[in-house]
Design a protein around this motif. Structure first.
Motif, PDB file in Angstrom:
ATOM      1  N   PRO A   4      64.171  29.235  74.417  1.00 49.02           N
ATOM      2  CA  PRO A   4      64.890  28.590  73.325  1.00 49.02           C
ATOM      3  C   PRO A   4      64.018  27.560  72.610  1.00 49.02           C
ATOM      4  O   PRO A   4      63.282  26.803  73.256  1.00 49.02           O
ATOM      5  CB  PRO A   4      66.072  27.902  73.994  1.00 49.02           C
ATOM      6  N   LYS A   5      64.074  27.552  71.281  1.00 47.38           N
ATOM      7  CA  LYS A   5      63.271  26.615  70.498  1.00 47.38           C
ATOM      8  C   LYS A   5      63.888  25.215  70.505  1.00 47.38           C
ATOM      9  O   LYS A   5      63.160  24.228  70.494  1.00 47.38           O
ATOM     10  CB  LYS A   5      63.170  27.128  69.071  1.00 47.38           C
ATOM     11  N   ARG A   6      65.229  25.140  70.498  1.00 48.81           N
ATOM     12  CA  ARG A   6      65.922  23.860  70.463  1.00 48.81           C
ATOM     13  C   ARG A   6      66.976  23.803  71.572  1.00 48.81           C
ATOM     14  O   ARG A   6      67.476  24.829  71.997  1.00 48.81           O
ATOM     15  CB  ARG A   6      66.640  23.686  69.121  1.00 48.81           C
ATOM     16  N   ARG A   7      67.293  22.578  71.963  1.00 50.68           N
ATOM     17  CA  ARG A   7      68.334  22.378  72.978  1.00 50.68           C
ATOM     18  C   ARG A   7      69.689  22.747  72.382  1.00 50.68           C
ATOM     19  O   ARG A   7      69.992  22.398  71.246  1.00 50.68           O
ATOM     20  CB  ARG A   7      68.329  20.910  73.394  1.00 50.68           C
ATOM     21  N   GLN A   8      70.509  23.423  73.177  1.00 53.43           N
ATOM     22  CA  GLN A   8      71.832  23.816  72.697  1.00 53.43           C
ATOM     23  C   GLN A   8      72.786  22.622  72.799  1.00 53.43           C
ATOM     24  O   GLN A   8      72.804  21.913  73.819  1.00 53.43           O
ATOM     25  CB  GLN A   8      72.351  24.967  73.565  1.00 53.43           C
ATOM     26  N   SER A   9      73.572  22.377  71.761  1.00 56.06           N
ATOM     27  CA  SER A   9      74.461  21.216  71.736  1.00 56.06           C
ATOM     28  C   SER A   9      75.628  21.392  72.710  1.00 56.06           C
ATOM     29  O   SER A   9      75.962  22.501  73.121  1.00 56.06           O
ATOM     30  CB  SER A   9      75.009  20.999  70.325  1.00 56.06           C
ATOM     31  N   ASN A  10      76.271  20.256  73.038  1.00 54.43           N
ATOM     32  CA  ASN A  10      77.421  20.296  73.941  1.00 54.43           C
ATOM     33  C   ASN A  10      78.579  21.084  73.329  1.00 54.43           C
ATOM     34  O   ASN A  10      79.302  21.774  74.044  1.00 54.43           O
ATOM     35  CB  ASN A  10      77.886  18.877  74.274  1.00 54.43           C
ATOM     36  N   THR A  13      77.847  24.800  73.708  1.00 49.14           N
ATOM     37  CA  THR A  13      78.027  25.191  75.104  1.00 49.14           C
ATOM     38  C   THR A  13      79.510  25.286  75.440  1.00 49.14           C
ATOM     39  O   THR A  13      79.951  26.238  76.082  1.00 49.14           O
ATOM     40  CB  THR A  13      77.351  24.169  76.038  1.00 49.14           C
TER      41      THR A  13
END
Length: 67
Positions: A4-10, A13
């Motif tokens: 993944p290029k970016r962290r997935q937001s809460n 999720t």
């Protein structure tokens, strides 16, 4: 392997997990002893299922007390 290029937001999720919850099994009532029993299951009180006695609960209790 993909990373993944970016962290997935809460929120992302949480919306993905929205359907992962458990559902409560529906209850019906035993026609013999009127105890609430999960559908398609033998009654733990009297051993009754599908119009007949399947499990002899009294004999099972005697065996349990012997052990």
């Amino acid at each position: 392997m993909a990373v993944p290029k970016r962290r997935q937001s809460n929120a992302k999720t949480g919306s993905r997990r929205a359907h992962d919850h458990l559902t409560v099994r529906p209850l019906s009532y035993c026609p013999e002893c009127r105890e609430p029993v999960p559908t398609h299951a033998v009654c733990p009180k009297c051993g009754y299922y599908m119009g007949r006695t399947v499990v002899d609960v009294e004999a099972k209790e005697k065996r349990k007390k012997k052990s």
